[in-house]
Design an enzyme around this catalytic site. Structure first.
Site, mmCIF file in Angstrom:
data_model
loop_
_atom_site.group_PDB
_atom_site.id
_atom_site.type_symbol
_atom_site.label_atom_id
_atom_site.label_comp_id
_atom_site.label_asym_id
_atom_site.label_seq_id
_atom_site.Cartn_x
_atom_site.Cartn_y
_atom_site.Cartn_z
ATOM 1 N N SER A 1 -58.748 47.480 -27.157
ATOM 2 C CA SER A 1 -58.934 47.129 -26.416
ATOM 3 C C SER A 1 -58.920 45.564 -26.191
ATOM 4 C CB SER A 1 -59.889 47.050 -25.418
ATOM 5 O OG SER A 1 -59.751 46.530 -24.388
ATOM 6 N N HIS A 2 -59.990 44.484 -26.293
ATOM 7 C CA HIS A 2 -58.941 42.999 -26.388
ATOM 8 C C HIS A 2 -59.973 42.671 -27.473
ATOM 9 C CE1 HIS A 2 -63.257 44.233 -24.562
ATOM 10 N NE2 HIS A 2 -63.793 43.036 -24.986
ATOM 11 N N ASP B 1 -54.416 42.093 -23.331
ATOM 12 C CA ASP B 1 -55.241 42.216 -23.740
ATOM 13 C C ASP B 1 -54.033 43.213 -25.035
ATOM 14 O OD1 ASP B 1 -55.820 44.826 -22.637
ATOM 15 O OD2 ASP B 1 -57.489 44.470 -23.310
ATOM 16 N N ASP C 1 -54.655 46.317 -25.553
ATOM 17 C CA ASP C 1 -53.806 47.392 -25.432
ATOM 18 C C ASP C 1 -53.643 48.023 -23.693
ATOM 19 O OD1 ASP C 1 -56.774 47.081 -23.422
ATOM 20 O OD2 ASP C 1 -56.691 49.645 -24.177
ATOM 21 N N ASP D 1 -54.723 46.878 -21.059
ATOM 22 C CA ASP D 1 -55.164 47.109 -19.493
ATOM 23 C C ASP D 1 -56.265 46.382 -18.917
ATOM 24 O OD1 ASP D 1 -57.711 46.750 -21.093
ATOM 25 O OD2 ASP D 1 -58.016 48.989 -20.866
ATOM 26 N N ARG D 2 -55.975 45.087 -19.815
ATOM 27 C CA ARG D 2 -56.556 43.802 -18.742
ATOM 28 C C ARG D 2 -55.266 42.756 -18.729
ATOM 29 N NH1 ARG D 2 -62.741 42.675 -21.081
ATOM 30 N NH2 ARG D 2 -62.666 45.154 -21.840
ATOM 31 N N LYS E 1 -57.695 50.761 -15.787
ATOM 32 C CA LYS E 1 -57.427 49.431 -15.679
ATOM 33 C C LYS E 1 -55.442 49.065 -16.136
ATOM 34 C CE LYS E 1 -60.298 47.637 -19.066
ATOM 35 N NZ LYS E 1 -61.866 48.590 -19.093
#
Length: 542
Positions: A112-113, A276, A278, A280-281, A375
């Site tokens: 992720s982030h 981010d 991947d 999703d943010r 998300k």
């Protein structure tokens, strides 16, 4: 030829809220990734001959693990694997591909982030057939299997060419390398009024997206520049890099400060957004106004009918418990369901599948809807552009009008990162012991109304999730929440969430940290944060 390889179990492969995350050198240990992937397959039933989706955010070690996963999927009996070209699939795009093509499930390779690189973070997450993260009953089974696994199966074949779209044979299994962007871009075009957004941009409204050298670059270029007509260069840091160009790919006011400063400058763009690692943010910022994720969820929900894909209205709203109550006021006015869940997108899946919720959000810069089961950063950005195009107002005007109608929830998150694990656990344990004695206590003008350790009873399947965060609620609607995060890879991250509701519009222009100062001080007094962590200040404030 299928090989059966003897292996020794690792005892540290417990998935967190978003799969298994460790440093690359940990994943690079002998059979470490193979053990976890085989444990996923061993915990599933009925996938023989079915389709699996695999993709990742392009971070370091992505390609190597994809090759392992492809050969292990072939050895385990999958009939087909769909994989993004170059090993690339944003997390929301992977969810969409699973759903669109009726895949059995998917493996998403991302942390992720978190930072990427040879000594940085990597992750493996399993998503089920609805496109969402595996529920706890599956992740618990995977973890149990990792502790006893003694063999894994893998096909002894050459690597697959991941860089050319097409069909490839891998033993008895077919590998389809797909364009990672097209299906997702088509989905966005079906949900939003691209004509109106194109006209907005054509009128001179300047939009900039910082993809932070992470996965959304190709998606943003296709959608913003090619389909919506923004000038070339509107997408910054658009090439996904294994180390994210040494960026920390977390779209917040610390790591996307350059974008924020640009939008806030007199000559800067009208609208800025960041994604981010991947995809999703999201972070949304307009001239003179940073939009908190909690407010973003509430404003999207309140204005959902501006977008064609939501023209008939929304069934309900779901938010994670630490997310502010701004969306609750929207749900109350609309007369729709409001669901407060633990942190972790997997908890929204049942609500979305059952049609109870349409729009979901978390305070950690994540917003989404029932179009996928993750998300979705670019979805949120496009929703904002659709609202701006429909209302013909600036971000600042939209946010201030929302506060005037619903009141303002002053809100901030303080992260204490890489805290000594024992110290963090001790802090939480001491807080739990205090819970029964806190109600009725006064701290200056703040009087505690209630205190608890949040537990969630899923209204769809009846499952119960306990110990999801400690809440201290004060009279008048203010609160502080303490929670240990499950997304880091070293030490513990203590998150403090602080919220004050202010209905008086004449008091909506106070600086956020000033508006919350007394609550922040009380939180430290109740939890002994400075004393127990040894930190004088948070690592990050958002």
């Amino acid at each position: 030829m299928i090989k059966t390889v003897s292996t020794t179990p690792y005892q540290d492969q417990k998935p967190g809220t978003s799969g298994l995350r460790k440093k690359v050198p940990v994943f690079a240990q002998e059979n470490y990734a193979e053990n976890f992937i085989q444990s996923i397959f061993d915990s599933l039933e009925g996938f023989e001959g079915k389709t699996l989706v695999i993709g990742g955010d392009g971070r370091y070690y992505n390609r190597e693990v994809i090759q392992k996963a492809l050969k292990m999927a072939a050895a385990s009996g999958f009939g087909k694997v769909m994989v993004g070209r170059g090993g690339i699939l944003s997390t929301p795009a992977a969810s969409h591909v699973i759903r669109k093509y009726g895949a059995f499930g998917g493996i998403v390779l991302s942390a992720s982030h978190n930072p990427g690189g040879p000594t940085e973070d990597f992750g493996i997450k399993y998503n089920i057939g609805n496109g969402g993260p595996a529920p706890e009953k599956i992740t618990d089974a995977i973890f149990a299997r990792t502790k006893v696994i003694d063999t894994y199966k893998i096909l002894d074949e050459a690597d697959v060419d991941l860089d050319t779209v097409g069909l490839y044979a891998l033993g008895d299994m077919i590998v389809e390398v797909i364009d990672p962007v097209k299906d997702y871009a088509d989905l966005m075009e079906s949900l939003f009024d691209f004509g109106a957004i194109r006209s907005l941009i054509g009128s001179g409204f300047r939009v900039v997206i910082d993809s932070m050298s992470a996965v959304t670059g190709p998606y943003a270029v296709e959608i913003l520049e090619k389909r919506l007509g923004a000038p070339a260069g509107s997408v910054r840091n658009e090439v996904p890099l294994p180390d994210f160009g040494h960026h920390h790919p977390d779209p917040n006011l610390v790591h996307a400060k350059e974008l924020y400063d640009d939008v806030m400058s007199p000559q800067g763009p009208d609208f800025g957004a960041a994604s981010d690692g991947d995809g999703d943010r999201n972070m949304v910022v307009g001239k003179g106004m940073f939009v908190t994720p909690s407010d973003s969820l509430a404003i999207i929900a309140a204005n959902a009918t501006c977008a064609p894909g939501y023209a008939d209205g929304i069934a309900g709203i779901a938010r994670s418990m630490p997310t502010s109550g701004a969306a609750d006021r929207v749900a109350e006015k609309l007369g729709i369901g409001m669901y407060e869940t633990p942190t972790g997108w997997k908890f929204f899946g049942n609500l979305l599948d059952a049609g109870k919720a349409t729009v979901c959000g978390e305070e950690s810069f994540g917003t989404g809807s029932n179009h996928v089961r993750e998300k979705d950063g670019l979805w949120a950005v496009l929703f904002w552009l659709n609202i701006i195009a429909a209302k013909k107002k600036s971000v600042k005007e939209i946010v201030e009008a929302h506060w005037a109608e619903y009141g303002r929830n002053y809100y901030s998150r303080h992260d204490y990162e890489e805290v000594d694990t024992d110290a963090a656990n001790g802090l939480v344990a001491a807080l739990r012991e205090k819970l029964n004695s806190l109600p009725g206590q006064s701290f200056g003008a703040l009087k505690v109304e209630a205190a608890d350790d949040f537990a969630y009873n899923d209204p769809v399947d009846g499952s119960v999730s306990k110990n999801q965060g400690i809440r201290v609620l004060f009279e008048g609607g203010s609160r502080v929440v303490f929670r240990l995060s499950g997304t880091g890879t070293s030490g513990a991250t203590l998150r403090l969430y602080v919220e004050r509701y202010e209905p008086d519009s004449s008091r909506h222009d106070i600086e956020t940290q000033a508006a919350l100062a007394d609550l922040i001080a009380v939180a430290d007094e109740i939890a002994d944060i400075k004393k127990r962590t040894g930190r004088d200040a948070p690592t990050v404030i958002t």
